[in-house]
Motif scaffolding. Sequence first.
Motif, PDB file in Angstrom:
ATOM      1  N   PRO A   1       0.541  -1.102  -0.385  1.00 54.71           N
ATOM      2  CA  PRO A   1       0.088   0.208  -0.013  1.00 54.71           C
ATOM      3  C   PRO A   1       1.528   1.219  -0.290  1.00 54.71           C
ATOM      4  CG  PRO A   1      -0.629  -1.008   1.627  1.00 54.71           C
ATOM      5  CD  PRO A   1       0.633  -2.068   0.566  1.00 54.71           C
ATOM      6  N   SER A   2       0.620   2.109  -0.752  1.00 57.44           N
ATOM      7  CA  SER A   2       1.517   3.746  -0.656  1.00 57.44           C
ATOM      8  C   SER A   2       0.681   4.843  -0.493  1.00 57.44           C
ATOM      9  CB  SER A   2       1.439   3.789  -2.443  1.00 57.44           C
ATOM     10  OG  SER A   2       0.566   3.382  -3.637  1.00 57.44           O
ATOM     11  N   ASP A   3      -0.859   4.030  -0.127  1.00 58.64           N
ATOM     12  CA  ASP A   3      -2.013   4.972   0.117  1.00 58.64           C
ATOM     13  C   ASP A   3      -2.347   5.528   1.837  1.00 58.64           C
ATOM     14  OD1 ASP A   3      -3.234   3.363  -0.280  1.00 58.64           O
ATOM     15  OD2 ASP A   3      -4.937   3.969  -1.410  1.00 58.64           O
ATOM     16  N   LEU A   4      -1.934   4.530   2.204  1.00 64.48           N
ATOM     17  CA  LEU A   4      -1.779   4.737   3.914  1.00 64.48           C
ATOM     18  C   LEU A   4      -0.921   5.496   4.484  1.00 64.48           C
ATOM     19  CD1 LEU A   4      -2.802   1.056   4.416  1.00 64.48           C
ATOM     20  CD2 LEU A   4      -4.099   2.437   4.540  1.00 64.48           C
ATOM     21  N   SER A   5      -1.329   6.833   5.179  1.00 63.89           N
ATOM     22  CA  SER A   5      -0.574   7.342   6.630  1.00 63.89           C
ATOM     23  C   SER A   5       0.214   5.960   7.367  1.00 63.89           C
ATOM     24  CB  SER A   5      -1.503   8.520   7.467  1.00 63.89           C
ATOM     25  OG  SER A   5      -2.370   7.639   7.658  1.00 63.89           O
ATOM     26  N   THR A   6       0.972   6.120   8.231  1.00 68.23           N
ATOM     27  CA  THR A   6       1.171   5.612   9.383  1.00 68.23           C
ATOM     28  C   THR A   6       0.285   6.197  10.105  1.00 68.23           C
ATOM     29  OG1 THR A   6       3.582   6.685   8.719  1.00 68.23           O
ATOM     30  CG2 THR A   6       3.742   5.858  11.149  1.00 68.23           C
TER      31      THR A   6
END
Length: 325
Positions: A167-172
């Motif tokens: 996933p590249s669109d998940l915030s920490t």
Amino acid sequence: MLVFSVALLAGFFFLIFSADYFVKGTSAIARNIGISPLIIGLTIIGLGTSAPEMLVAGIASVQGNTGLATGNAVGSNIANIGLVLGVTALISPILIKSSLLKRELPILLVISIISYLLLVDGHLSRFDGLILIAGLIAFLYWLLRSAQQNKQQKKDILAAEFDDEIPSDLSTKTASFYVIIGLTILIISSKLLVWAAVNIAILFGVSDLVIGLTIIAIGTSLPELAASIMSVIKKEPDLAVGNIIGSNAFNLLAVLCLPGLLHPGNVDPQLVSRDLPIMLGFTLCLFIFSYSFNGQPKINRFKGGVFMLFFVAYLSKVYLDTLGI
């Protein structure tokens, strides 16, 4: 019986659901702090996909059900190759392009042989568990070194496939929530699964080993089955094989060590005489089927059918042995 069956199905459902969230969360956090997709895929995702087996084995070992723990580790490896790769190859032939996978396969074979040699005396001791833990550390170090070398040299096809999956669109913050929720449900569902499995074994008068080798092993391999099928559908065949190789290595190093460390003792004689040699046979078949001397290595539909045939034959053997036939 109905209560145990419902509990078993619920345990499997929540185990798969929570494992997916846990892997997504941990891999997203690693990506957000700048770790390369190949390192994430080979280590974090590899360990994450074995999290159900690790928790089930850990809980079973603490409760003294070592047959369930060892059966889960060995049975999952058999199911991963026979069922998961078999079904996946029947859906779509798996073309292996990754040079990293070709180097990882012999290591899996060596890990399998060492695991067998540690158990051939019929006893899983704390020292055996420590050897497996040392092997896990060495394997992780090798994976990290290989990923770093790959980054400096020519990019492996596996890196691109991992890049597409993480996933590249998940915030920490969101990813951390996924990890907490995933891990919490993983623990609860693993306890539920072990409770149901042990009671079903008692009800039918079969050993924990048989339940671990069959129902639990197949159930905890369902995430790998779903992931492998999706990989070939999305034209990422190396990922399908990579998931299985990594999962099988971690099952032996990170899962099989737990009963040794937490509840050392004798193992079921059938595990040594029947199941471990069959696991070695499946691993050897995967090793042979994944190489080609004239063209691109491919696990085609015929090889997938062979895997499935062997897996059905193995389950039949376990069933007949349980009946005493």
